[in-house]
Write a protein that holds these residues in place. Sequence first.
Motif, short mmCIF file in Angstrom:
data_model
loop_
_atom_site.label_atom_id
_atom_site.label_comp_id
_atom_site.label_asym_id
_atom_site.label_seq_id
_atom_site.Cartn_x
_atom_site.Cartn_y
_atom_site.Cartn_z
N PHE A 189 8.71 1.45 -1.85
CA PHE A 189 9.24 0.08 -1.85
C PHE A 189 8.89 -0.53 -0.50
O PHE A 189 9.37 -0.07 0.53
CB PHE A 189 10.77 0.07 -1.99
CG PHE A 189 11.27 0.58 -3.31
CD1 PHE A 189 11.35 1.94 -3.56
CD2 PHE A 189 11.68 -0.30 -4.30
CE1 PHE A 189 11.83 2.42 -4.78
CE2 PHE A 189 12.16 0.17 -5.51
CZ PHE A 189 12.23 1.53 -5.75
N LEU A 190 8.06 -1.54 -0.51
CA LEU A 190 7.68 -2.18 0.74
C LEU A 190 8.63 -3.33 1.05
O LEU A 190 9.27 -3.88 0.15
CB LEU A 190 6.25 -2.68 0.65
CG LEU A 190 5.18 -1.60 0.79
CD1 LEU A 190 3.80 -2.16 0.48
CD2 LEU A 190 5.19 -0.96 2.16
N PRO A 191 8.72 -3.71 2.32
CA PRO A 191 9.62 -4.81 2.67
C PRO A 191 9.19 -6.11 2.00
O PRO A 191 8.03 -6.29 1.66
CB PRO A 191 9.47 -4.92 4.19
CG PRO A 191 8.92 -3.64 4.62
CD PRO A 191 8.09 -3.13 3.49
N THR A 192 10.17 -6.99 1.85
CA THR A 192 9.93 -8.27 1.18
C THR A 192 8.89 -9.10 1.90
O THR A 192 8.03 -9.71 1.30
CB THR A 192 11.27 -9.04 1.09
OG1 THR A 192 12.15 -8.23 0.34
CG2 THR A 192 11.09 -10.38 0.42
N SER A 193 8.97 -9.12 3.21
CA SER A 193 8.03 -9.99 3.93
C SER A 193 7.74 -9.39 5.30
O SER A 193 8.35 -8.41 5.72
CB SER A 193 8.64 -11.38 4.09
OG SER A 193 9.87 -11.26 4.76
N GLY A 194 6.83 -10.02 5.96
CA GLY A 194 6.55 -9.66 7.34
C GLY A 194 5.68 -8.42 7.50
O GLY A 194 5.60 -7.87 8.60
N ILE A 195 5.01 -7.99 6.42
CA ILE A 195 4.16 -6.81 6.58
C ILE A 195 2.79 -7.28 7.05
O ILE A 195 2.15 -8.10 6.39
CB ILE A 195 3.95 -6.04 5.27
CG1 ILE A 195 5.27 -5.95 4.51
CG2 ILE A 195 3.38 -4.68 5.52
CD1 ILE A 195 5.10 -5.34 3.17
N PRO A 196 2.32 -6.74 8.16
CA PRO A 196 1.02 -7.17 8.66
C PRO A 196 -0.12 -6.74 7.72
O PRO A 196 -0.07 -5.68 7.12
CB PRO A 196 0.89 -6.46 10.01
CG PRO A 196 2.19 -5.83 10.26
CD PRO A 196 2.94 -5.73 8.98
N HIS A 197 -1.11 -7.62 7.65
CA HIS A 197 -2.27 -7.43 6.80
C HIS A 197 -2.97 -6.09 7.10
O HIS A 197 -3.25 -5.30 6.20
CB HIS A 197 -3.22 -8.60 7.07
CG HIS A 197 -4.27 -8.79 6.06
ND1 HIS A 197 -4.02 -9.37 4.84
CD2 HIS A 197 -5.58 -8.49 6.08
CE1 HIS A 197 -5.14 -9.40 4.15
NE2 HIS A 197 -6.10 -8.88 4.88
N GLU A 198 -3.20 -5.84 8.38
CA GLU A 198 -3.95 -4.63 8.78
C GLU A 198 -3.20 -3.37 8.38
O GLU A 198 -3.79 -2.37 7.97
CB GLU A 198 -4.19 -4.59 10.31
CG GLU A 198 -4.84 -5.81 10.90
CD GLU A 198 -3.90 -6.99 11.01
OE1 GLU A 198 -2.70 -6.77 11.27
OE2 GLU A 198 -4.35 -8.12 10.78
N GLY A 199 -1.88 -3.42 8.52
CA GLY A 199 -1.06 -2.27 8.17
C GLY A 199 -1.14 -1.94 6.70
O GLY A 199 -1.27 -0.77 6.31
N ARG A 200 -1.12 -2.98 5.89
CA ARG A 200 -1.19 -2.75 4.44
C ARG A 200 -2.56 -2.20 4.06
O ARG A 200 -2.66 -1.32 3.20
CB ARG A 200 -0.92 -4.06 3.69
CG ARG A 200 0.56 -4.28 3.47
CD ARG A 200 0.79 -5.41 2.53
NE ARG A 200 0.28 -6.68 3.07
CZ ARG A 200 0.41 -7.84 2.45
NH1 ARG A 200 1.01 -7.90 1.30
NH2 ARG A 200 -0.05 -8.95 2.98
N ILE A 201 -3.59 -2.71 4.69
CA ILE A 201 -4.94 -2.22 4.39
C ILE A 201 -5.02 -0.72 4.72
O ILE A 201 -5.54 0.07 3.92
CB ILE A 201 -6.01 -3.02 5.19
CG1 ILE A 201 -6.09 -4.44 4.61
CG2 ILE A 201 -7.36 -2.34 5.14
CD1 ILE A 201 -7.01 -5.36 5.37
N ALA A 202 -4.49 -0.37 5.89
CA ALA A 202 -4.53 1.05 6.29
C ALA A 202 -3.74 1.92 5.31
O ALA A 202 -4.21 2.99 4.89
CB ALA A 202 -3.94 1.19 7.70
N LEU A 203 -2.57 1.43 4.93
CA LEU A 203 -1.73 2.21 4.02
C LEU A 203 -2.40 2.39 2.66
O LEU A 203 -2.50 3.51 2.15
CB LEU A 203 -0.38 1.50 3.86
CG LEU A 203 0.62 2.17 2.93
CD1 LEU A 203 1.05 3.52 3.49
CD2 LEU A 203 1.85 1.30 2.71
N PHE A 204 -2.87 1.29 2.09
CA PHE A 204 -3.47 1.38 0.76
C PHE A 204 -4.77 2.21 0.80
O PHE A 204 -5.11 2.88 -0.17
CB PHE A 204 -3.75 -0.02 0.19
CG PHE A 204 -2.49 -0.83 -0.10
CD1 PHE A 204 -1.27 -0.19 -0.27
CD2 PHE A 204 -2.53 -2.21 -0.22
CE1 PHE A 204 -0.10 -0.92 -0.53
CE2 PHE A 204 -1.38 -2.94 -0.49
CZ PHE A 204 -0.17 -2.30 -0.63
N SER A 205 -5.45 2.16 1.92
CA SER A 205 -6.69 2.93 2.03
C SER A 205 -6.42 4.43 2.01
O SER A 205 -7.28 5.23 1.62
CB SER A 205 -7.44 2.57 3.31
OG SER A 205 -7.79 1.22 3.29
#
Lengths: 170, 305
Positions: free
Chosen positions: B179-195
Amino acid sequence: MRSLSLELPRFDSGNDFEGLRRFLWGLKGLQKLNSLCLAFKGINLRNKEVELVTLNLRDCSRYLEDLELRFEHAEKLGNEVLEYIGVGLQSLLSLKTLSVLIGKGKVFQKEEVFGLLNRLGILKRLESLAFFLEFPVSRSEMEATMMQMRSYQNLKRLTPSISRSEVRFE
Amino acid sequence: MTHSCFPYSLQISSACYHLDSVALDLMKVSSQTELSEVQIWMSLIEKASSLKTLHLYRGLDNSDFEVSKAYLESFKHLKTLENLTIDLTCSFSEPSNQTLSKMSFTHLSSLANLKSLDLTLSCWTDHPGFRNIKVLQSLSKLEQLCLDLSDCSNIDSTFLRNLALILPSLYELKRFKLFLPTSGIPHEGRIALFSSFKQLYQLKDLYLNLKKARLDHTIMRILCNNLAHLNLTSLKIIQEGQPQKPKSLLQRLPAFWEYEQRLTSLFSALYGFNSLESLSLDLSVFEISTKEFKHFSLALKELNC
């Protein structure tokens, strides 16, 4: 694939039913499905598309046991839509659980609802039935219909909860 | 359970010696619970030599923070534990790096037999920190992980990058719920996580709740490309939000020039999921074109094989 649950996206243009029809035709291919939930949250469907949903599920009649259909916008639906739904669903002989929601704003005649229930009498394996519809009916009439359904089906969960705005069997 | 019934709970806990499963719902325990009572309780739990499953719904309150810490510290004794649920939903708000930074999960690293971990850190005003998240690395037998970061603030790129580094070390991970936070997640962080998902080779079941986080087509493409190589049998992606009002022709014009729509990459990824048994997608906040609908239909047909 055995289980599919989709809350469908909205059209990116106002009235683009062509893509949706293509998608619905694609349902024909999903013959091994065991469980299906289709929710149309942001799409204002017409009778024609509702008919396509149920007709294209006919080929799933061998394995499909759980079916949930949610048409949350009913503004464009005509009264005949229940007949289309009934005709389509009555071929799904393997169904054990059925739930159909037609969004608020559409008031049906009781004859149309009873007609639908009569058509579904052929689904002998049905154990749970839930309809979320709006139609005026007396409690005694509803109970009589449900008793009749129980007599020729295997329904284990068919509890009446009747209010003016919604009739629900569960 | 309330504070007043603690003596009863102590009696119950004596039965823990023989139990292999315990669930404690302490969400409504008075914040004035004395540390000594909790320590007695936990010392009894520690002696439960055959305990395999523990569900602890504790919450996190500023006023009994030390009690929460004591609970976490006592876990180091639960060597036989295989399934652990901890709900530490934060019920207080204060500037970050005050109390929460003192919270430590490092004792969980002793739970070498853990196969399932359900960690709820909802509403934290600070992220759990690398030191805490690194604990996951020691749980090499973990097959099932649920990490609830919903409504957390201050989830920065560094935290997500660290999580991305650690996830692939969970070699046995088969089920992952995030479950990710509703907002405020940085773009780069999400890319790293999904990668990092592409390295979860054993993953069969993925549940991803993106809450109301805005997804552009780049993020969607990265997510889907990294899932496409996995042998998933169940995929559930949820994005919450209210459908927007229909756009006017003028508002839709920019989309005509977009090379790639957001859903295209998702539908393309579906072609690769030959083992998929269960698929659940909430696409109601997306818009779809005729072309994408056709694409979706073809992808579903492939999945029927």
